[in-house]
Design an enzyme around this catalytic site. Structure first.
Site, mmCIF file in Angstrom:
data_model
loop_
_atom_site.group_PDB
_atom_site.id
_atom_site.type_symbol
_atom_site.label_atom_id
_atom_site.label_comp_id
_atom_site.label_asym_id
_atom_site.label_seq_id
_atom_site.Cartn_x
_atom_site.Cartn_y
_atom_site.Cartn_z
ATOM 1 N N GLU A 164 1.083 -1.228 0.093
ATOM 2 C CA GLU A 164 0.102 -0.030 -0.045
ATOM 3 C C GLU A 164 0.904 1.182 -0.109
ATOM 4 O O GLU A 164 2.039 1.221 0.741
ATOM 5 C CB GLU A 164 -0.975 0.091 1.110
ATOM 6 C CG GLU A 164 -1.932 -1.089 1.315
ATOM 7 C CD GLU A 164 -2.950 -0.674 2.508
ATOM 8 O OE1 GLU A 164 -3.019 0.362 3.269
ATOM 9 O OE2 GLU A 164 -3.601 -1.619 2.843
HETATM 10 C C1 BGC Z 1 -5.125 0.264 5.334
HETATM 11 C C2 BGC Z 1 -6.288 0.930 4.545
HETATM 12 C C3 BGC Z 1 -6.482 2.331 4.660
HETATM 13 C C4 BGC Z 1 -5.142 2.889 4.145
HETATM 14 C C5 BGC Z 1 -5.423 4.601 4.140
HETATM 15 C C6 BGC Z 1 -4.118 1.443 5.710
HETATM 16 O O1 BGC Z 1 -4.012 1.828 6.980
HETATM 17 O O2 BGC Z 1 -4.618 -0.644 5.181
HETATM 18 O O3 BGC Z 1 -7.314 -0.050 4.837
HETATM 19 O O4 BGC Z 1 -7.602 2.732 3.667
HETATM 20 O O5 BGC Z 1 -4.427 2.788 5.229
HETATM 21 O O6 BGC Z 1 -5.819 5.178 5.586
#
Ligand code: BGC
Length: 399
Positions: A311
């Site tokens: 992410e």
């Molecule tokens: C999480 C997501 C969240 C993103 C932005 C991460 O903490 O895995 O679910 O939407 O960050 O806050």
């Protein structure tokens, strides 16, 4: 500024991530759905239909593949698969199996997250993660996902951001005193122990289902930066919030690095973001270089465990800022690879605008959707970012 690029390492994952509850809609049997309708102060609006990706996943995958991405990380929902304790829904397992096969036929390699913040309501009501048999119950659910992940799935994430689960449990225990003005609440130690045990139990199940699956978990990295002289304070602050979870990945097949911003630490602890700093729609400091620090810090703990950025992204209403953010972030990823770090993939957060745990306002998506018609619109950033999946090179801005 010079413009160069770094070739993707062999097999590099290039994709975007989502989580079931945040895009599917109507996850009515989950603890979160219940929380959304119980008048909790932090929740501004309920998830309701979300992006209706439960039904519209083929369109989402068509878009991602068409944009140039080769990988898609999505979650499967425990609350749907095990609606009551010990009873597994064949229809929901078949639904998620169709998603795996649907990804593969479109040329997207699926990375499947087994747990992304939400649990079945029954699991929460019987006491959640700190009940002594919670890791076994999680493992039983993981074993039941064999029909979904048994073939065609190269990567499985057992638990998303276990450190945030422990932090949220700590905040809940502390009540109103839970959330400090800067930094994160103190994690609940019992939850930390339980969630690490649950991860280990899940890893065993996944390896039993198919030893070729590469399994791991993903950690929220807050990029703790010490002011001169505050290194020890920083290390002590960071350990229970981050490093203990990174250490627990030392025997895993990979570790997911998730970063968005930084937290600066002075002699007395975290320092609030200065008023002059640019902030994103989540209120976090705009800091595209975070991912480089996150990769290097993680590597310093896990040694040769491969790293995957699972992410990274920005909540903004201005897509040119999104492209600027990813430009800075990718420069860091390219530099890390060139410095010899074993970075095996990059997945942006997020494929779609989604339910940001209490509100739809922070828009992280490469793809926007209309909340009434659910029509999808890829933003310019989606075309720009996806395109690197065709050239298989990471753009560099600093050489
Ligand atoms: C999480 C997501 C969240 C993103 C932005 C991460 O903490 O895995 O679910 O939407 O960050 O806050």
């Amino acid at each position: 500024m010079t413009q160069t690029s770094t070739p993707f390492p062999d097999g590099f994952l290039w994709g975007a991530s989502t989580a079931g509850h945040q895009i599917e809609g109507n996850n009515t049997n989950s603890d979160w759905w219940h929380k959304e309708h119980s008048g909790t102060a932090q929740i501004q609006e309920p998830s309701l239909d979300a992006a209706d990706s439960y039904h519209r996943w083929p369109e989402d995958m068509d878009l991602l593949a068409g944009l140039g991405f080769t990988d898609y990380r999505f979650g499967i929902e425990w609350a749907r698969i095990e609606p009551v304790p010990g009873r597994f829904s064949r229809a929901e397992l078949a639904h998620y199996r169709r998603m795996v096969e649907g990804a593969v036929v479109r040329g997207l390699r699926p990375m499947v997250t087994l747990h992304h913040f939400t649990v079945p309501r029954w699991f929460e009501e019987r006491g959640g993660w700190t009940e002594p048999d919670a890791p076994d119950l999680f493992a039983r659910y993981v074993a039941a996902t064999a029909p979904v992940i048994g073939t065609d799935v190269a990567h499985v994430c057992t638990i998303n951001e276990p450190n945030m689960i422990a932090v949220m449990a700590g905040a809940a225990r502390a009540g109103d005193a839970g959330f400090p003005p800067a930094g994160l609440p103190t994690p609940d130690e019992e939850t930390t122990r339980a969630i690490i045990a649950a991860h280990r139990a899940a890893m065993k199940e996944v390896r039993g289902i198919n030893p070729r699956i590469k399994a791991g978990w993903t950690i929220a990295n807050q990029v703790y930066q010490a002011l001169p002289g505050a290194e020890e304070v920083r290390d002590a602050y960071r350990y229970p919030r981050e490093d203990v979870f990174v250490e627990a990945a030392r025997d895993d097949d990979w570790i997911g690095v998730q970063s968005y911003t930084r937290t600066r630490i002075g002699p007395d602890g975290p320092i609030p973001v200065p008023p002059e700093a640019e902030r994103t729609l989540t209120g976090w400091e705009y800091y595209p270089r975070a991912v480089g620090h996150a990769l290097r810090h993680t590597a310093s703990i896990v040694g040769d465990v491969p790293l995957i950025v699972t992410e990274n992204g920005i909540a903004t209403a201005d897509d040119t800022r999104r492209i600027a953010y990813y430009t800075g972030a990718l420069d860091e990823v390219g530099a890390a690879i060139e410095d010899g770090l074993d970075v095996q993939g990059y997945l942006a957060w997020s494929a779609l605008d989604n339910y940001e745990w209490g509100s739809y306002t922070p828009t992280f998506g490469l793809i926007a959707f209309d909340p009434e018609t659910f029509a999808r619109t890829p933003r310019p950033s989606a075309h720009w970012l996806g395109g690197f999946g065709r050239t298989r090179r990471i753009p560099r801005t600093s050489g």
